[in-house]
Scaffold this active site. Structure first.
Site, mmCIF file in Angstrom:
data_model
loop_
_atom_site.group_PDB
_atom_site.id
_atom_site.type_symbol
_atom_site.label_atom_id
_atom_site.label_comp_id
_atom_site.label_asym_id
_atom_site.label_seq_id
_atom_site.Cartn_x
_atom_site.Cartn_y
_atom_site.Cartn_z
ATOM 1 N N TYR A 67 -32.139 24.375 -19.712
ATOM 2 C CA TYR A 67 -32.880 24.099 -18.483
ATOM 3 C C TYR A 67 -32.897 25.290 -17.520
ATOM 4 O O TYR A 67 -33.131 25.113 -16.317
ATOM 5 C CB TYR A 67 -32.292 22.870 -17.792
ATOM 6 C CG TYR A 67 -32.287 21.639 -18.657
ATOM 7 C CD1 TYR A 67 -33.478 21.084 -19.115
ATOM 8 C CD2 TYR A 67 -31.091 21.034 -19.052
ATOM 9 C CE1 TYR A 67 -33.486 19.968 -19.925
ATOM 10 C CE2 TYR A 67 -31.089 19.918 -19.860
ATOM 11 C CZ TYR A 67 -32.284 19.374 -20.301
ATOM 12 O OH TYR A 67 -32.286 18.268 -21.108
ATOM 13 N N HIS B 4 -6.802 38.404 -7.285
ATOM 14 C CA HIS B 4 -7.193 37.627 -6.106
ATOM 15 C C HIS B 4 -8.635 37.983 -5.764
ATOM 16 O O HIS B 4 -8.936 39.134 -5.441
ATOM 17 C CB HIS B 4 -6.279 37.932 -4.920
ATOM 18 C CG HIS B 4 -6.363 36.913 -3.832
ATOM 19 N ND1 HIS B 4 -7.460 36.799 -3.006
ATOM 20 C CD2 HIS B 4 -5.486 35.943 -3.433
ATOM 21 C CE1 HIS B 4 -7.266 35.819 -2.143
ATOM 22 N NE2 HIS B 4 -6.076 35.267 -2.391
ATOM 23 N N ASP B 5 -9.502 36.984 -5.850
ATOM 24 C CA ASP B 5 -10.935 37.257 -5.713
ATOM 25 C C ASP B 5 -11.344 37.696 -4.312
ATOM 26 O O ASP B 5 -12.149 38.614 -4.153
ATOM 27 C CB ASP B 5 -11.756 36.035 -6.159
ATOM 28 C CG ASP B 5 -11.251 34.727 -5.572
ATOM 29 O OD1 ASP B 5 -10.336 34.754 -4.720
ATOM 30 O OD2 ASP B 5 -11.779 33.660 -5.974
ATOM 31 N N THR C 97 -7.309 34.208 6.350
ATOM 32 C CA THR C 97 -6.854 33.847 5.011
ATOM 33 C C THR C 97 -8.103 33.700 4.143
ATOM 34 O O THR C 97 -9.225 33.608 4.655
ATOM 35 C CB THR C 97 -6.046 32.533 5.031
ATOM 36 O OG1 THR C 97 -5.528 32.281 3.722
ATOM 37 C CG2 THR C 97 -6.915 31.360 5.448
ATOM 38 N N HIS D 74 -35.896 -11.261 -12.188
ATOM 39 C CA HIS D 74 -35.014 -11.769 -13.246
ATOM 40 C C HIS D 74 -35.680 -11.650 -14.621
ATOM 41 O O HIS D 74 -35.395 -12.437 -15.540
ATOM 42 C CB HIS D 74 -34.607 -13.220 -12.989
ATOM 43 C CG HIS D 74 -34.042 -13.445 -11.628
ATOM 44 N ND1 HIS D 74 -32.739 -13.143 -11.287
ATOM 45 C CD2 HIS D 74 -34.613 -13.913 -10.478
ATOM 46 C CE1 HIS D 74 -32.532 -13.421 -10.020
ATOM 47 N NE2 HIS D 74 -33.654 -13.876 -9.497
ATOM 48 N N SER E 103 -42.708 11.558 -31.377
ATOM 49 C CA SER E 103 -41.576 11.084 -32.169
ATOM 50 C C SER E 103 -41.540 11.887 -33.460
ATOM 51 O O SER E 103 -42.589 12.185 -34.039
ATOM 52 C CB SER E 103 -41.726 9.585 -32.469
ATOM 53 O OG SER E 103 -40.826 9.187 -33.491
ATOM 54 N N ARG F 211 -2.077 22.871 2.175
ATOM 55 C CA ARG F 211 -3.050 23.374 1.218
ATOM 56 C C ARG F 211 -2.475 23.446 -0.185
ATOM 57 O O ARG F 211 -1.359 23.872 -0.394
ATOM 58 C CB ARG F 211 -3.502 24.773 1.645
ATOM 59 C CG ARG F 211 -4.734 25.369 0.982
ATOM 60 C CD ARG F 211 -4.501 26.135 -0.282
ATOM 61 N NE ARG F 211 -5.685 25.988 -1.127
ATOM 62 C CZ ARG F 211 -6.653 26.881 -1.226
ATOM 63 N NH1 ARG F 211 -6.572 28.003 -0.579
ATOM 64 N NH2 ARG F 211 -7.675 26.670 -2.000
ATOM 65 N N SER G 209 -10.006 24.879 -5.230
ATOM 66 C CA SER G 209 -10.627 26.167 -5.564
ATOM 67 C C SER G 209 -11.455 26.086 -6.836
ATOM 68 O O SER G 209 -12.636 26.446 -6.851
ATOM 69 C CB SER G 209 -9.545 27.237 -5.704
ATOM 70 O OG SER G 209 -10.117 28.466 -6.108
ATOM 71 N N ARG H 122 -15.931 25.676 -7.448
ATOM 72 C CA ARG H 122 -16.744 26.579 -8.269
ATOM 73 C C ARG H 122 -17.791 25.818 -9.082
ATOM 74 O O ARG H 122 -18.691 26.416 -9.654
ATOM 75 C CB ARG H 122 -15.851 27.397 -9.198
ATOM 76 C CG ARG H 122 -15.012 28.441 -8.461
ATOM 77 C CD ARG H 122 -14.160 29.249 -9.421
ATOM 78 N NE ARG H 122 -13.349 30.217 -8.689
ATOM 79 C CZ ARG H 122 -13.760 31.420 -8.311
ATOM 80 N NH1 ARG H 122 -15.000 31.807 -8.585
ATOM 81 N NH2 ARG H 122 -12.962 32.235 -7.658
#
Length: 448
Positions: free
Chosen positions: A16, A90-91, A120, A169, A294, A334, A339, A343
């Protein structure tokens, strides 16, 4: 190895890709890195704007040079940050080092320690992620869902006078108008869409545990709450949560997930109804030369768009429900579980966009089969029993419901002639008999 859509593990980036590719700029690793850089640069500029001691010597004429860092950000820059992350593990720190290097290149080495000053990593993540989510809503999702609503209104207008046998119904019920049935879904979607738009895009900005500890110890004379409110609310266009731990509490994001889930539920309901109308042959589908309905039965044109839409909306809802339940929960000030979860924010959005696109594709292919719709009405004259007994109630006729029940629950087929004979046998005036005989399955459709 350069990954192609054929090699993607997830179909949102594989099968997709053409449908979901507009979301990549917000929810990919590249997108997250770019908007982290954006927040860091704008934060530095905001510190300069309040003439923070230590930054008063920075020439504000250089703001454009700073903004070019994120405006001209490309995949090479993102890869440089990823390479640094292999060392730092550490990103966000890798982003900080990238910007510091840019400051060296631009000739601003004396000011680079004010990059990420007092922050932070969550001050960056909890602004960059809601910022990208807001962009994705505004630039991809809202236009997409609005197109679906407009299509439903278009069909409602085109078919506003088409009588349709209703089913409650699973049984034949008082007739309706086909156009009105489409308006039901358009209205439901509009109400929930407006509700979604009222939920603020919340963000966190307040240091390691939300108290501006580092900011305040360095510059106690600065009102850091006012500064951060202005930065988050006005510069970023988000809504700063006032009292937080190290992370944003995600309650508003959970509300957004719940709102998106409700909208998807309406789409699923729509898809199933159209699927059922197709199964009843009320709708045919446009045939495109070369397409196969089909693999085994040449006569079939399967309602695959509505089935595809239903499946993707269901997948999206499973993740939205998980996000809404999981993200607001964090141990003490925390933990890191949010985290990895965050993502994946783009995944349910992608499945949602696929669902909307498939529903639209299906709606653009359906063709009205009035012959079958008319035949179904003709075969169900019993549905006017409600109308007749209601008028008889108006006229104080004794036990009208029971009289119509006795007529319609026999094994005989109820036709126009059957109903006329029944009416002629009633002890009522000729004028009332004529009024009752004017009621048919085609005109007993209410006010819409």
């Amino acid at each position: 190895m350069n990954l192609s859509p054929l090699q993607a593990i997830s179909p949102v980036d594989g099968r997709y890709r053409n449908t979901t590719q507009d979301l990549a700029q917000y929810f990919s690793e590249y997108g997250l890195i770019k908007y982290r850089v954006f927040v860091e640069i704008e934060y530095f500029i905001a510190l300069c704007d309040i003439n923070l001691p230590g930054l008063t010597a920075f020439d504000k004429a250089n703001y454009n040079k700073l903004r070019e860092v994120y405006l001209n950000f490309g995949e090479t820059d993102a890869q440089e940050i990823k390479d640094t992350e292999k060392v730092t593990n550490h990103d966000v720190k890798a982003v900080e080092y990238f910007i510091k290097k840019k400051f060296d290149d631009l000739g601003f080495p004396d000011f680079k320690e004010f990059i990420h000053f007092g922050l932070t990593s969550q001050d960056i993540n909890n602004t960059a992620i809601p910022y990208t989510f807001k962009l994705a809503l505004n630039e991809v999702y809202y236009p997409k869902i609005s197109s679906l609503i407009e299509k439903l209104k278009e069909l409602a207008t085109a078919w506003k006078d088409v009588p349709l046998l209703a089913h409650t119904h699973g049984q034949p019920a008082s007739p309706t108008k086909l156009g009105k049935e489409f308006l039901v879904f358009a209205e439901r979607l509009e109400i929930q869409l407006n509700s979604l738009k009222t939920i603020p895009n919340n963000a966190k900005f307040g240091g390691a545990t939300g108290n501006f500890n580092a900011h305040h110890i360095a510059y106690p004379a600065t009102n850091w709450v006012d500064f951060s409110n202005n930065f988050v609310n006005n510069t970023l266009g988000l809504n700063r949560a006032q009292h937080t731990t190290q992370i944003e509490h995600y309650d508003q994001f959970a509300a957004q997930c719940d709102a998106l889930k409700r909208i998807n539920n309406i789409i699923i309901d729509l898809d199933r109804d159209i699927w059922t109308y197709i199964s009843k042959n009320y709708f045919k589908q446009k045939i495109k030369e070369g397409e196969v309905g089909s693999s085994a039965m040449p006569h079939k044109v399967n309602p695959i768009d509505f089935e595809n839409a239903e499946g993707n909306a269901g997948l999206a809802n499973a993740l939205f429900e998980f996000f809404a339940a999981k993200l607001p929960i964090s141990r003490l000030q925390r933990d890191l579980t949010d985290s990895t979860v965050l993502r994946n924010v783009g995944v349910p959005m992608a499945h949602t966009v696929i669902s909307i696109s498939s529903t639209l594709k299906g709606l653009n292919k359906i063709l009205l089969n009035e012959e079958v719709i008319t035949a179904d009405l003709e075969n169900n004259w019993a549905v006017v029993a409600e109308a007749i007994q209601t008028i008889l109630r108006r006229e104080a006729y004794p036990n009208p419901y029971e009289a119509l029940k006795d007529l319609t629950r026999t094994n005989q087929k109820i036709t126009a002639d059957t109903m006329a004979v029944f009416i002629d046998g009633l002890k009522i005036s000729a004028a009332l008999k004529e009024e009752l005989k004017q009621i048919t399955p085609y005109n007993y459709t209410g006010v819409f």
